[in-house]
Design a protein around this motif. Structure first.
Motif, PDB file in Angstrom:
ATOM      1  N   LEU A   1       0.870  -1.110  -0.026  1.00  0.00           N
ATOM      2  CA  LEU A   1       0.126  -0.074   0.095  1.00  0.00           C
ATOM      3  C   LEU A   1       0.973   1.166  -0.033  1.00  0.00           C
ATOM      4  CD1 LEU A   1      -2.848  -1.126   2.603  1.00  0.00           C
ATOM      5  CD2 LEU A   1      -2.722  -1.403   0.053  1.00  0.00           C
ATOM      6  N   ALA A   2       0.423   2.257  -0.615  1.00  0.00           N
ATOM      7  CA  ALA A   2       1.114   3.504  -0.646  1.00  0.00           C
ATOM      8  C   ALA A   2       0.331   4.756  -0.820  1.00  0.00           C
ATOM      9  CB  ALA A   2       1.941   3.604  -2.115  1.00  0.00           C
ATOM     10  N   VAL A   3       0.495   5.771  -0.147  1.00  0.00           N
ATOM     11  CA  VAL A   3      -0.165   7.098  -0.200  1.00  0.00           C
ATOM     12  C   VAL A   3       0.236   7.889  -1.212  1.00  0.00           C
ATOM     13  CG1 VAL A   3      -1.041   9.089   0.832  1.00  0.00           C
ATOM     14  CG2 VAL A   3      -0.869   7.150   2.224  1.00  0.00           C
ATOM     15  N   ALA A   4      -0.210   8.111  -2.714  1.00  0.00           N
ATOM     16  CA  ALA A   4       0.450   9.010  -3.516  1.00  0.00           C
ATOM     17  C   ALA A   4      -0.640   9.439  -4.525  1.00  0.00           C
ATOM     18  CB  ALA A   4       1.298   7.701  -4.317  1.00  0.00           C
ATOM     19  N   PRO A   5      -0.259  10.577  -5.011  1.00  0.00           N
ATOM     20  CA  PRO A   5      -1.064  11.372  -6.226  1.00  0.00           C
ATOM     21  C   PRO A   5      -0.947  10.371  -7.523  1.00  0.00           C
ATOM     22  CG  PRO A   5       0.666  12.698  -5.475  1.00  0.00           C
ATOM     23  CD  PRO A   5       0.815  11.424  -4.581  1.00  0.00           C
ATOM     24  N   GLY A   6      -1.780   9.740  -8.091  1.00  0.00           N
ATOM     25  CA  GLY A   6      -1.417   9.190  -9.029  1.00  0.00           C
ATOM     26  C   GLY A   6      -0.261   8.146  -8.883  1.00  0.00           C
ATOM     27  N   THR A   7       0.513   8.152  -9.964  1.00  0.00           N
ATOM     28  CA  THR A   7       1.597   7.135  -9.864  1.00  0.00           C
ATOM     29  C   THR A   7       2.766   7.634  -9.279  1.00  0.00           C
ATOM     30  OG1 THR A   7       2.550   7.875 -11.912  1.00  0.00           O
ATOM     31  CG2 THR A   7       1.133   6.142 -11.999  1.00  0.00           C
ATOM     32  N   ASP A   8       2.956   8.918  -8.441  1.00  0.00           N
ATOM     33  CA  ASP A   8       4.145   9.542  -7.843  1.00  0.00           C
ATOM     34  C   ASP A   8       4.389   9.095  -6.581  1.00  0.00           C
ATOM     35  OD1 ASP A   8       6.082  11.235  -7.573  1.00  0.00           O
ATOM     36  OD2 ASP A   8       4.786  13.095  -6.907  1.00  0.00           O
ATOM     37  N   HIS A   9       5.213   8.030  -6.782  1.00  0.00           N
ATOM     38  CA  HIS A   9       5.647   7.173  -5.517  1.00  0.00           C
ATOM     39  C   HIS A   9       6.738   6.595  -5.645  1.00  0.00           C
ATOM     40  CE1 HIS A   9       5.691   4.852  -1.643  1.00  0.00           C
ATOM     41  NE2 HIS A   9       5.035   5.819  -1.436  1.00  0.00           N
TER      42      HIS A   9
END
Length: 323
Positions: free
Chosen positions: A211-219
């Protein structure tokens, strides 16, 4: 004690409230808003807002502003003694059968059809209980992809909401690596809880969900795992178009993308954005009003990690949360 505020609304207003509601999200004690169809024949819909404290005039005015068709209507405010707002809000959530998947709330836990793949997704702060046509369309498309013999080993679910589509991916392809992201930290928190309820293992590696908190693919984790055999993005038409270059960069040649969250009249602009990035339309599912698109990335467009930077979502971008 709990309280409920009810207002009539139109179907268009109800669908507009299906995603994030910034005006309410900014409140310290935001109510839980549920919209439902009251009468199919007449097209009557209703907004119900559940909260723990007696609503003040400012909240009533704000809710009325969300449904302009109810201008002049007096909100119905009722105190609900000794009742759970979560249970109440789920009374209108019928189970959904989409392909092999049966998505239900706790109220239907004893009614799972034999041979189905069930998921228990209760009402929460995140969207994606399966009841909306977009989520059901994505579930059916995933099932269709599996029945066609696809076997993705590396999957990304962008805008995961409740985690439902990522859970379905792991159910179909148990050895796959899946990463699920959302711009809203609350969605990731909800997904963690739903994963525990549904026996989905979290972590890295095959058969586990990252799991990741990210806007779109920005992670960094999303970039590190690319390219993907399958990218799922059940968000909104605006963000889908904005993210087209990033999703293309993250998709392996010959890989698939499942796109949803758009309405029928938005399909051609979305398709145009992805065709420009080397995708072709392989199948259309979903409902007439809410299409679900299955795209394939042409092999002549290779993975371009070193050639371009991923798009960084600006504050003006629409929500990346899942339907």
């Amino acid at each position: 004690m709990s309280w409920i505020i009810s207002l009539p609304c139109t179907r268009d207003e109800a669908e507009a409230l299906a995603g994030d509601i910034p005006e309410l999200d900014a409140l310290a004690d935001a109510p839980v808003v549920v919209t439902r169809e009251i009468d199919e024949a007449s097209g009557r819909w209703q907004l119900d807002a559940y909260l723990d404290a007696k609503p003040g005039p400012a909240l009533l005015k704000l809710l009325q502003a969300l449904v302009p068709s109810a201008k002049g209507e007096k909100p119905h405010v009722e105190q609900l003694a000794e009742q759970d707002w979560v249970t109440l809000s789920q009374q209108g959530l019928e189970p959904v059968q989409a392909g092999r998947f049966f998505v239900h709330t706790s109220s239907y836990a004893d009614r799972v059809p034999a041979g189905s793949t069930p998921f228990l997704i209760d009402a929460s702060q995140a969207f994606g209980t399966g009841g909306h046509d977009t989520t059901a369309g994505c579930l059916a498309m995933l099932d269709r992809l599996a029945r066609a013999g696809a076997s993705p080993r590396n999957i990304a679910d962008i805008g995961t909401g409740t985690g439902l589509l990522a859970f379905a991916g792991l159910a179909l392809w148990p050895r796959a690596k899946i990463i699920a992201s959302d711009i809203d930290p609350a969605s990731i928190f909800v997904t963690q809880g739903n994963a525990a309820i549904n026996g989905v293992a979290l972590g890295r590696g095959g058969g586990r969900l990252t799991l990741a908190v990210a806007p779109g693919t920005d992670h960094p984790a999303i970039r590190h795992r690319a390219p993907y055999d399958l990218v799922i993005a059940n968000i909104l038409a605006g963000p889908l178009i904005t993210l087209a270059p990033d999703i293309a960069s993250a998709t392996a040649p010959g890989g698939h993308a499942i796109l949803a969250g758009l309405i029928a009249r938005q399909m051609e602009p979305v398709l145009a954005a992805y065709r420009a990035q080397g995708f072709r339309l392989a199948a259309r599912g979903g409902s007439t009003e809410w299409p679900c698109l299955l795209l394939v990335k042409r092999r002549r467009h290779g993975w371009r990690r070193k050639e371009r930077a991923f798009h960084r979502a600006s504050p003006s971008d629409a929500s990346f949360g899942s339907w």
